[in-house]
Design a protein around this motif. Structure first.
Motif, PDB file in Angstrom:
ATOM      1  N   ALA A 193       0.834  -1.204   0.000  1.00  0.00           N
ATOM      2  CA  ALA A 193       0.000   0.000   0.000  1.00  0.00           C
ATOM      3  C   ALA A 193       0.867   1.251   0.000  1.00  0.00           C
ATOM      4  N   VAL A 194       1.972   1.177   0.727  1.00  0.00           N
ATOM      5  CA  VAL A 194       2.940   2.267   0.756  1.00  0.00           C
ATOM      6  C   VAL A 194       4.315   1.627   0.749  1.00  0.00           C
ATOM      7  N   GLN A 195       5.251   2.169  -0.026  1.00  0.00           N
ATOM      8  CA  GLN A 195       6.609   1.631   0.063  1.00  0.00           C
ATOM      9  C   GLN A 195       7.681   2.720  -0.078  1.00  0.00           C
ATOM     10  N   GLY A 196       8.731   2.537   0.699  1.00  0.00           N
ATOM     11  CA  GLY A 196       9.905   3.410   0.622  1.00  0.00           C
ATOM     12  C   GLY A 196       9.592   4.883   0.761  1.00  0.00           C
ATOM     13  N   LEU A 197       8.684   5.225   1.670  1.00  0.00           N
ATOM     14  CA  LEU A 197       8.256   6.608   1.781  1.00  0.00           C
ATOM     15  C   LEU A 197       9.186   7.403   2.706  1.00  0.00           C
ATOM     16  N   ASP A 198       9.706   8.511   2.215  1.00  0.00           N
ATOM     17  CA  ASP A 198      10.453   9.464   3.039  1.00  0.00           C
ATOM     18  C   ASP A 198       9.655  10.758   3.071  1.00  0.00           C
ATOM     19  N   LEU A 199       9.376  11.255   4.265  1.00  0.00           N
ATOM     20  CA  LEU A 199       8.533  12.445   4.353  1.00  0.00           C
ATOM     21  C   LEU A 199       8.825  13.189   5.643  1.00  0.00           C
ATOM     22  N   ASP A 200       9.020  14.501   5.542  1.00  0.00           N
ATOM     23  CA  ASP A 200       9.179  15.344   6.723  1.00  0.00           C
ATOM     24  C   ASP A 200       8.044  16.361   6.751  1.00  0.00           C
ATOM     25  N   ILE A 201       7.563  16.645   7.943  1.00  0.00           N
ATOM     26  CA  ILE A 201       6.626  17.761   8.089  1.00  0.00           C
ATOM     27  C   ILE A 201       7.187  18.667   9.171  1.00  0.00           C
ATOM     28  N   ALA A 202       7.436  19.946   8.811  1.00  0.00           N
ATOM     29  CA  ALA A 202       7.986  20.880   9.787  1.00  0.00           C
ATOM     30  C   ALA A 202       6.853  21.428  10.641  1.00  0.00           C
ATOM     31  N   ALA A 203       7.220  21.942  11.815  1.00  0.00           N
ATOM     32  CA  ALA A 203       6.207  22.541  12.685  1.00  0.00           C
ATOM     33  C   ALA A 203       5.582  23.731  11.970  1.00  0.00           C
ATOM     34  N   GLY A 204       4.263  23.810  11.973  1.00  0.00           N
ATOM     35  CA  GLY A 204       3.565  24.926  11.369  1.00  0.00           C
ATOM     36  C   GLY A 204       3.400  24.830   9.869  1.00  0.00           C
ATOM     37  N   GLU A 205       3.833  23.739   9.281  1.00  0.00           N
ATOM     38  CA  GLU A 205       3.783  23.617   7.828  1.00  0.00           C
ATOM     39  C   GLU A 205       2.467  22.990   7.367  1.00  0.00           C
ATOM     40  N   ILE A 206       1.973  23.420   6.212  1.00  0.00           N
ATOM     41  CA  ILE A 206       0.803  22.776   5.612  1.00  0.00           C
ATOM     42  C   ILE A 206       1.284  21.960   4.419  1.00  0.00           C
ATOM     43  N   VAL A 207       1.126  20.652   4.553  1.00  0.00           N
ATOM     44  CA  VAL A 207       1.594  19.749   3.512  1.00  0.00           C
ATOM     45  C   VAL A 207       0.380  19.080   2.879  1.00  0.00           C
ATOM     46  N   CYS A 208       0.335  19.078   1.548  1.00  0.00           N
ATOM     47  CA  CYS A 208      -0.760  18.407   0.857  1.00  0.00           C
ATOM     48  C   CYS A 208      -0.254  17.142   0.208  1.00  0.00           C
ATOM     49  N   LEU A 209      -1.000  16.057   0.425  1.00  0.00           N
ATOM     50  CA  LEU A 209      -0.664  14.771  -0.171  1.00  0.00           C
ATOM     51  C   LEU A 209      -1.689  14.539  -1.271  1.00  0.00           C
ATOM     52  N   VAL A 210      -1.211  14.487  -2.520  1.00  0.00           N
ATOM     53  CA  VAL A 210      -2.123  14.389  -3.656  1.00  0.00           C
ATOM     54  C   VAL A 210      -1.947  13.051  -4.342  1.00  0.00           C
ATOM     55  N   GLY A 211      -3.026  12.464  -4.781  1.00  0.00           N
ATOM     56  CA  GLY A 211      -2.935  11.230  -5.539  1.00  0.00           C
ATOM     57  C   GLY A 211      -4.313  10.666  -5.782  1.00  0.00           C
ATOM     58  N   GLU A 212      -4.412   9.691  -6.704  1.00  0.00           N
ATOM     59  CA  GLU A 212      -5.709   9.084  -6.976  1.00  0.00           C
ATOM     60  C   GLU A 212      -5.999   8.017  -5.922  1.00  0.00           C
ATOM     61  N   SER A 213      -7.189   7.420  -5.992  1.00  0.00           N
ATOM     62  CA  SER A 213      -7.489   6.399  -5.002  1.00  0.00           C
ATOM     63  C   SER A 213      -6.557   5.208  -5.212  1.00  0.00           C
ATOM     64  N   GLY A 214      -6.091   4.629  -4.109  1.00  0.00           N
ATOM     65  CA  GLY A 214      -5.148   3.535  -4.196  1.00  0.00           C
ATOM     66  C   GLY A 214      -3.703   4.003  -4.279  1.00  0.00           C
ATOM     67  N   SER A 215      -3.472   5.305  -4.115  1.00  0.00           N
ATOM     68  CA  SER A 215      -2.105   5.801  -4.228  1.00  0.00           C
ATOM     69  C   SER A 215      -1.337   5.641  -2.918  1.00  0.00           C
ATOM     70  N   GLY A 216      -2.040   5.325  -1.832  1.00  0.00           N
ATOM     71  CA  GLY A 216      -1.372   5.160  -0.555  1.00  0.00           C
ATOM     72  C   GLY A 216      -1.448   6.391   0.320  1.00  0.00           C
ATOM     73  N   LYS A 217      -2.144   7.452  -0.149  1.00  0.00           N
ATOM     74  CA  LYS A 217      -2.182   8.678   0.647  1.00  0.00           C
ATOM     75  C   LYS A 217      -2.973   8.499   1.936  1.00  0.00           C
ATOM     76  N   SER A 218      -4.112   7.790   1.857  1.00  0.00           N
ATOM     77  CA  SER A 218      -4.902   7.587   3.067  1.00  0.00           C
ATOM     78  C   SER A 218      -4.224   6.611   4.022  1.00  0.00           C
ATOM     79  N   THR A 219      -3.521   5.627   3.473  1.00  0.00           N
ATOM     80  CA  THR A 219      -2.789   4.688   4.318  1.00  0.00           C
ATOM     81  C   THR A 219      -1.716   5.427   5.112  1.00  0.00           C
ATOM     82  N   THR A 220      -1.005   6.343   4.436  1.00  0.00           N
ATOM     83  CA  THR A 220       0.017   7.129   5.112  1.00  0.00           C
ATOM     84  C   THR A 220      -0.592   7.922   6.269  1.00  0.00           C
ATOM     85  N   ALA A 221      -1.756   8.536   5.999  1.00  0.00           N
ATOM     86  CA  ALA A 221      -2.425   9.320   7.043  1.00  0.00           C
ATOM     87  C   ALA A 221      -2.828   8.414   8.207  1.00  0.00           C
TER      88      ALA A 221
END
Lengths: 314, 537
Positions: free
Chosen positions: B22-50
């Motif tokens: 569902a998700v593989q090899g994901l590297d992701l940083d979120i800084a304090a106060g940052e707004i990050v958008c995760l975009v993708g179609e269904s099945g892209s793994g965005k909801s799994t990451t959340a």
């Protein structure tokens, strides 16, 4: 509000009338003659005095055409006269009143066992994580529902009365004699509750709001008790009518197996001897109980489900 | 910069039995106060990451890699430890507000519970609940406390859910498609409020969306995911001007923003009679209430596309249902090719229904799950007695080919098809009756952006080839602009704007239309840029 109460009452009366008419039609269509059976019990069959037969028919309102009999019975019913038993010669209402307390006690005891047992099994099946136990809890209700009541009763008798001598085998004196029949009657009801509630819990658990609640930090148990169980219990209410039917039908078998007095046994004896007045009394009583339970259920729904309590959006 | 709030390294999630992670090899940083958008179609793994970040992965999921939150490892937490952190470390705003609140508990109880489960005393939680409801922009919160979710609109429910997510002031807020079930104007208000609250509190926001326009408007940084992998990350400007990955380019192309560019050349004004003429249509559901449809008049020219735009409750669906003779009108007239539809006899209606077909909004619900495609698509053939029974198979095959589906799907059932394929099947079924007018009721709203583009493309080609007339019901203004010859805007049962597309978009005749246009996501991308972009694509 007033109109809806009026319609509900009219509906209730319609149900009672339909039950009365249907049972009348079925009893009328049955082969065999109640008076013949009555006289046959008295001794020499087939040698009844025609005058005596006619006298009996007149006394029990069994003379006249189908419509005259039906009309007469309905008219007497409107005057709250359930008629007289063919077998005992006593009023049906009195016989019912005498039999009812024992059956009510039995049914109440059975419910007292069935409701906690059914809910417990459904909850356990949801919470238990160990594979074999979970499978057993999921499948047990379906198995128990399909067991015939008389067979379960005999099995319990065999084990607890005859083998272990823990509980009396028959009679209706004291609490001890109530245990086995109540358990017999409770098992299929508990299984039904467990089945419906189990399925309902499973489907509620899939709802998005359960996930949302988890994301708030609500723990497993309080999720189950405060949220899932409340939502899952709503479909359970629709089961009350069926449960009542189960209890009444089960009472006939249970009371016979355990030789207890009660409405069930009364009904069984009355059907065997085509005691039309008594059978109709029992049918009307059952119908009245149905109507009453349904009314109660309707009152309970809004308590459990706010969506029914206050229509739509303001 | 100091250590980021969230640090994810080589993170993966797998489900036993699934062919692909569902998700593989994901590297992701979120800084304090940052707004990050995760975009993708269904099945892209965005909801799994959340879900992984909120500790909400299903039990069957196997995760590996590292998940750090403020320097603390999350991947090794057990359920107990997670329970204490959910809501406090991470606030979660779910996707569908309509089904995400417990239907049998009051709003007040549910907001208060978010705090009491973490040990806040009731006396403290109650006033704070009021304050939170006020913060998320709900009016008269005192009266809301005793209400139940079904008494609130979708937008209000979503505000309540945001209040719940903010209740414990978590440093990270995750919002999973928080507005995809809401109308555009409500969507904008909710996102504005969410953005403002996050900025005020200095929390970070991980916003999950399939709508690139929303991401371009809101994000400090956009991440594009597909098939469980992170493809690209960058600021909105970077992604817009120089998308590195071909998939990002495809997404941009497929986004409704790009569709804004596909201006249609208006067909020469024909002198023919219109195919459909609706005059002073009225529909009242109850005598005292407002009319659901109030004096609506318009006409459809043969071979053109007309879009009917409005929010839920505007009366657009009722209008469409009356045209389809599925609903009665209180008064007015609907003339189709000379036939008065309102009050037509049974036999006339039967013939009419063959000439006017409907494609439903939700292809997942509109196809009988127990029938195969042959049975589904041949149903109108049987119903209208078209062709010989033995020719049906050949006809269905031809129809499937026409909508771009391979013939070997003939005996598949809907469950074995993707959303886009299902919508193609629904279109093929509508075409089977050989209609002249096709009513398309939000046909794209259940589909991913790239699939939307494909279906639109198909509709365009079919129109050219078969001379079909479309009535396209939608709330997606960007799409509407790209494909329509005429636009009708409905609000509270009335047509507030109508005319050729460019006229309505360029010089909206009503405040309502102007507001709708302003609420459109993607408005922060300047129009000129959209145009250069489209030329480059």
């Amino acid at each position: 509000m007033h109109t809806s109460a009026f319609w509900r009452l009219a509906q209730a009366l319609l149900v009672l009338w339909a039950a009365f008419s249907l049972s009348f039609a079925i009893l009328y269509a049955l082969p065999g003659d109640p008076v013949g059976i009555l006289l046959a019990q008295g001794g020499e069959p087939g040698t009844a005095d025609p005058a005596q037969v006619a006298e009996l028919r007149a006394r029990y309102h069994l003379d006249g055409s189908l419509w005259q009999q039906y009309g007469g019975a309905l008219w007497r019913l409107l005057h709250l006269d359930l008629g007289v038993s063919l077998q005992t010669g006593k009023p049906v209402a009195a016989a019912l009143a005498a039999a009812l307390p024992a059956t009510l006690a039995l049914a109440f005891a059975a419910l007292l066992i069935a409701v906690p047992l059914g809910i417990g099994v459904a909850l356990a099946a949801h919470q238990v994580r160990r594979r074999p136990l979970q499978a057993a809890l999921h499948n047990a209700p379906a198995l128990v529902v399909s067991l015939p009541t008389f067979w379960v009763g005999l099995l319990l008798l065999q084990l607890f009365s005859f083998r272990l001598h823990w509980l009396p085998a028959m009679g209706d004196h004291g609490l001890a004699s109530l245990v086995l029949p109540a358990v017999t009657l409770a098992l299929p009801c508990a299984a039904m509750i467990a089945q419906v509630l189990g399925r309902s819990i499973a489907s509620v658990s899939q709802q998005p709001f359960v996930q949302a609640l988890r994301s708030k930090g609500v723990g497993r148990w309080s999720l189950l008790w405060r949220h899932i169980l409340h939502n899952a219990s709503i479909p359970l209410l629709s089961l009350t009518g069926t449960l009542l039917g189960n209890l009444l039908a089960g009472a006939v078998v249970t009371e016979t197996v355990f030789s207890r007095d009660g409405v069930g046994r009364l009904a069984q004896a009355a059907v065997a001897s085509q005691d039309i007045a008594v059978v109709q009394g029992v049918v009307l009583l059952a119908a009245a109980l149905y109507v009453l339970t349904n009314l109660l259920t309707d009152l309970l729904y809004p308590l459990l489900d706010p969506r029914i309590r206050q229509g739509s959006r303001p | 910069m100091s250590t980021p709030l969230v640090r994810i390294r080589q993170f993966g999630v797998e489900y036993p039995g699934a062919a692909q992670a569902a998700v593989q090899g994901l590297d992701l940083d979120i800084a304090a106060g940052e707004i990050v958008c995760l975009v993708g179609e269904s099945g892209s793994g965005k909801s799994t990451t959340a879900a992984a970040l909120a500790g909400l992965l299903p039990e069957a999921a196997q995760q590996h890699g590292q998940l750090w939150f403020k320097g603390q490892a999350l991947d090794s937490l057990d359920e107990r430890a997670w329970r204490q952190r959910r809501g406090r470390l991470v606030g979660f705003v779910p996707q569908d507000p309509g089904t995400s609140l417990d239907p049998v508990k009051t709003i007040g109880a549910q907001v208060v519970e978010a705090m009491t489960v973490h040990g806040m005393p009731l006396a403290q939680a109650r006033p704070r609940a009021l304050e939170l409801l006020r913060d998320v922009g709900l009016k008269a919160p005192e009266t809301l406390l005793a209400r139940y979710p079904h008494q609130l609109s979708g937008g209000m429910c979503q505000r309540v859910l945001i209040a719940i997510a903010l209740a414990n002031d978590p440093p990270l807020l995750i919002a999973d498609e928080p507005t995809s079930a809401l109308d555009v104007s409500v969507q904008r208000q909710i996102l504005d409020r969410l953005q403002q609250l996050v900025r005020e509190r200095g929390s970070s926001l991980l916003l999950i969306t399939h709508d690139l326009a929303v991401a371009l408007d809101r994000a400090d940084r956009i991440l594009v995911m597909r098939h469980g992998r992170l493809l690209e990350s960058g600021t909105p400007a970077q992604l817009w001007h120089a998308p590195a990955h071909p998939y990002t380019r495809q997404l941009l192309q497929a986004s409704p923003l790009a569709r804004l560019q596909q201006r249609r050349v208006a067909p020469a004004l024909s002198r023919e009679l219109p195919l459909l003429q609706v005059t002073s249509l009225n529909r009242r559901f109850d005598k005292r209430g407002a009319a659901a449809v109030d004096g609506v008049s318009f006409s459809l020219q043969r071979g053109t596309t007309t879009s009917l735009v409005g929010e839920s409750g505007s009366g657009k669906s009722t209008t469409a249902r009356i045209i389809l003779a599925l609903e009665r009108a209180s008064s007015g007239s609907v003339r189709f090719d000379g036939l008065e539809v309102l009050g037509a006899g049974r036999r006339q209606l039967h013939g009419y229904r063959r000439r006017v077909q409907l494609v439903y909004q939700n292809p997942y619900a509109a196809l009988d799950p127990r029938q195969d495609l042959l049975a589904i698509v041949s149903e109108p053939l049987r119903a209208f007695g078209i062709g010989q029974r033995r020719d049906h198979r050949a006809r269905v095959l031809a129809l499937l080919e026409r909508v771009g589906l391979p013939g070997d799907l003939l005996h598949r059932r809907p469950a074995q098809l993707s959303g886009g394929q299902r919508q193609r099947v629904a279109i093929a079924r509508a075409l089977a009756a050989e209609p002249e007018l096709l009513v398309l009721d939000e046909p794209l709203s259940a589909l991913d952006a790239p699939v939307q583009a494909q279906v639109l493309d198909l509709l365009q080609r079919l129109q050219e080839k078969l001379g079909l007339t479309y009535l396209f019901i939608s709330h997606d203004l960007a799409t509407v602009r790209g494909i329509s010859d005429q636009v009708l805007v409905m609000s509270q049962g009335r047509l507030v704007d109508q005319g050729p597309t460019e006229e309505v978009f360029g010089r909206p005749g009503s405040d309502y239309t102007r507001r709708l246009l302003e609420d459109m996501p993607g408005r922060l991308v300047p129009e000129a840029e959209v145009q250069t972009r489209a030329v480059n694509l």
